[in-house]
Design a protein around this motif. Structure first.
Motif, PDB file in Angstrom:
ATOM      1  N   PHE A   1       0.840  -1.205   0.000  1.00  0.00           N
ATOM      2  CA  PHE A   1       0.000   0.000   0.000  1.00  0.00           C
ATOM      3  C   PHE A   1       0.868   1.245   0.000  1.00  0.00           C
TER       4      PHE A   1
ATOM      5  N   SER B   1       1.473   4.040  -2.934  1.00  0.00           N
ATOM      6  CA  SER B   1       1.163   5.430  -2.586  1.00  0.00           C
ATOM      7  C   SER B   1       2.357   6.326  -2.866  1.00  0.00           C
TER       8      SER B   1
ATOM      9  N   MET C   1      -1.362   6.843 -12.900  1.00  0.00           N
ATOM     10  CA  MET C   1      -2.581   6.069 -13.146  1.00  0.00           C
ATOM     11  C   MET C   1      -2.396   4.599 -12.778  1.00  0.00           C
TER      12      MET C   1
ATOM     13  N   LEU D   1      -2.315   4.190  -9.068  1.00  0.00           N
ATOM     14  CA  LEU D   1      -3.664   4.332  -8.510  1.00  0.00           C
ATOM     15  C   LEU D   1      -4.508   3.099  -8.802  1.00  0.00           C
TER      16      LEU D   1
ATOM     17  N   LEU E   1      -3.779   0.704  -6.214  1.00  0.00           N
ATOM     18  CA  LEU E   1      -4.427   1.070  -4.952  1.00  0.00           C
ATOM     19  C   LEU E   1      -5.921   0.726  -4.992  1.00  0.00           C
ATOM     20  N   TYR E   2      -6.571   0.945  -6.152  1.00  0.00           N
ATOM     21  CA  TYR E   2      -7.992   0.609  -6.272  1.00  0.00           C
ATOM     22  C   TYR E   2      -8.200  -0.871  -6.000  1.00  0.00           C
TER      23      TYR E   2
ATOM     24  N   LEU F   1      -7.967  -1.701  -2.472  1.00  0.00           N
ATOM     25  CA  LEU F   1      -9.118  -1.263  -1.697  1.00  0.00           C
ATOM     26  C   LEU F   1     -10.381  -2.007  -2.096  1.00  0.00           C
ATOM     27  N   GLY F   2     -10.253  -3.060  -2.883  1.00  0.00           N
ATOM     28  CA  GLY F   2     -11.392  -3.919  -3.164  1.00  0.00           C
ATOM     29  C   GLY F   2     -12.177  -3.575  -4.407  1.00  0.00           C
ATOM     30  N   ALA F   3     -11.720  -2.563  -5.182  1.00  0.00           N
ATOM     31  CA  ALA F   3     -12.453  -2.194  -6.390  1.00  0.00           C
ATOM     32  C   ALA F   3     -11.734  -2.800  -7.595  1.00  0.00           C
TER      33      ALA F   3
ATOM     34  N   PHE G   1     -12.832  -4.175 -10.459  1.00  0.00           N
ATOM     35  CA  PHE G   1     -13.249  -3.758 -11.801  1.00  0.00           C
ATOM     36  C   PHE G   1     -12.729  -2.364 -12.122  1.00  0.00           C
ATOM     37  N   LEU G   2     -12.793  -1.461 -11.122  1.00  0.00           N
ATOM     38  CA  LEU G   2     -12.357  -0.089 -11.382  1.00  0.00           C
ATOM     39  C   LEU G   2     -10.856  -0.013 -11.596  1.00  0.00           C
TER      40      LEU G   2
ATOM     41  N   ALA H   1     -10.593  -0.868 -15.144  1.00  0.00           N
ATOM     42  CA  ALA H   1     -11.115   0.242 -15.960  1.00  0.00           C
ATOM     43  C   ALA H   1     -10.146   1.409 -15.935  1.00  0.00           C
ATOM     44  N   GLN H   2      -9.498   1.629 -14.787  1.00  0.00           N
ATOM     45  CA  GLN H   2      -8.510   2.711 -14.694  1.00  0.00           C
ATOM     46  C   GLN H   2      -7.390   2.510 -15.703  1.00  0.00           C
TER      47      GLN H   2
ATOM     48  N   VAL I   1     -15.492  -7.486   0.810  1.00  0.00           N
ATOM     49  CA  VAL I   1     -15.179  -7.419  -0.608  1.00  0.00           C
ATOM     50  C   VAL I   1     -15.737  -8.658  -1.280  1.00  0.00           C
TER      51      VAL I   1
ATOM     52  N   VAL J   1      -3.412  10.015   1.035  1.00  0.00           N
ATOM     53  CA  VAL J   1      -2.773   9.974  -0.291  1.00  0.00           C
ATOM     54  C   VAL J   1      -3.599  10.764  -1.287  1.00  0.00           C
TER      55      VAL J   1
ATOM     56  N   ASN K   1      -8.488  12.013 -10.535  1.00  0.00           N
ATOM     57  CA  ASN K   1      -8.052  10.708 -10.056  1.00  0.00           C
ATOM     58  C   ASN K   1      -7.933  10.674  -8.547  1.00  0.00           C
TER      59      ASN K   1
ATOM     60  N   LEU L   1      -9.872   8.188  -5.926  1.00  0.00           N
ATOM     61  CA  LEU L   1      -9.267   7.359  -4.882  1.00  0.00           C
ATOM     62  C   LEU L   1     -10.023   7.501  -3.566  1.00  0.00           C
TER      63      LEU L   1
ATOM     64  N   ILE M   1     -13.264   5.571  -3.732  1.00  0.00           N
ATOM     65  CA  ILE M   1     -13.119   4.115  -3.617  1.00  0.00           C
ATOM     66  C   ILE M   1     -12.774   3.723  -2.188  1.00  0.00           C
TER      67      ILE M   1
ATOM     68  N   ARG N   1     -15.356   1.426   0.766  1.00  0.00           N
ATOM     69  CA  ARG N   1     -15.128   0.316   1.698  1.00  0.00           C
ATOM     70  C   ARG N   1     -15.932   0.495   2.983  1.00  0.00           C
TER      71      ARG N   1
ATOM     72  N   GLN O   1     -18.225   3.306  -5.678  1.00  0.00           N
ATOM     73  CA  GLN O   1     -17.582   2.768  -6.877  1.00  0.00           C
ATOM     74  C   GLN O   1     -18.384   3.113  -8.120  1.00  0.00           C
TER      75      GLN O   1
ATOM     76  N   MET P   1     -15.190   8.705 -14.296  1.00  0.00           N
ATOM     77  CA  MET P   1     -14.308   8.299 -15.400  1.00  0.00           C
ATOM     78  C   MET P   1     -14.923   8.659 -16.747  1.00  0.00           C
TER      79      MET P   1
END
Lengths: 174, 97
Positions: free
Chosen positions: A9, A13, A40, A43, A46-47, A50-52, A54-55, A58-59, A125, B8, B38, B42, B45, B49, B56, B63
């Motif tokens: 993490f 960061s 990008m 990040l 990091l997404y 954090l449990g995302a 799909f994002l 997509a990012q 998640v 962050v 962006n 963050l 997202i 949680r 999300q 986006m």
């Protein structure tokens, strides 16, 4: 949260912040764009952490893939070098800008620090990465989702009209 | 890790603001705006949680809008460049075409 998680993490960061600083300070727009791609990707990692999931994907596809390709394409289309833009700022203006940025960062950090966040109870998640998002997207946010497609259509048409070298507009101006 | 992610996000947003304030190159200015979007994503997202999946979903919309904004904004930059032969915001002073 294990040590492995924490180390990565902070790794991603730090990567994002360093790459963002490098992006802001580069003179060459292509170099700045590549540093932004770096941000990008960090990040996206990091997404995912954090449990995302799909994002995160997509990012990488939308930002690092599509948007940044458009940026680099435009930079190369306009054939910009390092010396086309003079960053001629007086020391006072530069100091004032840095001060404003620093004050904003301090304020934001202070506000986040003073918020009572209970992060011991987190949402679970789902291993099924898409289902919870799709449920929300295609039921309660359906209208917004459809309007988004109209927005993209308008943006595509608008971009073509604006960038086109029109007979009337282009010749009258140049 | 939620609070750390918000830290962050705040730092990235401030770097984006700093870039918008200091840079004169229109393209790099756009990149700084993307960086700010962006950073906000963050924090969405991270807070998803705590508060459920709608954060999300919102990031997905951000986006999409960012993609539309980049397309239209860069088209405007191309159009302005054709007129002024520069993307230096210090030399582009008039909105008049």
């Amino acid at each position: 949260m294990g040590t492995f998680y924490t180390v990565h993490f902070w790794l991603f960061s730090a990567l994002a912040i360093v790459a963002a600083l490098a992006m802001v300070t580069r003179r060459n727009p292509v170099a700045a764009a590549l540093w932004l791609v770096n941000v990008m990707f960090a990040l996206a990692a990091l997404y995912v952490m954090l449990g995302a999931h799909f994002l995160g994907a997509a990012q990488v596809l939308v930002y690092a893939g599509a948007i940044m390709v458009v940026f680099v394409f435009v930079v190369m289309l306009l054939n910009l070098g390092e010396n086309d833009v003079q960053e001629r700022r007086s020391m006072g203006a530069a100091a004032a800008s840095s001060l404003l940025g620093g004050v904003l960062a301090a304020e934001l950090l202070y506000v986040i620090r003073s918020q009572p966040l209970n992060d011991s109870v987190l949402q679970p998640v789902d291993n099924d990465a898409m289902a919870p998002m799709a449920n929300s997207l295609f039921t309660e946010n359906l209208v917004a989702f459809e309007v988004t497609s109209v927005l993209l259509l308008v943006a595509v048409i608008g971009a073509v009209v604006l960038a086109k070298r029109g007979k009337v507009a282009g010749e009258a101006r140049t | 890790m939620i609070r750390e992610a918000l830290y962050v996000s705040a730092i990235l947003f401030s770097i984006g603001v700093l870039g918008v304030l200091t840079r004169r190159n229109a393209l790099i200015l756009f990149m700084c705006v993307e960086l700010m979007l962006n950073a906000v994503n963050l924090s969405f997202i991270a807070l998803a949680r705590l508060h459920g999946v709608s954060g999300q979903v919102f990031v997905l919309f951000v986006m999409t809008v960012a993609a539309a904004e980049a397309a239209v904004g860069l088209a405007i930059v191309i159009s302005v460049f054709r007129h002024y032969r520069t993307v230096d915001l210090g030399r582009i002073r008039l909105l008049r075409g």
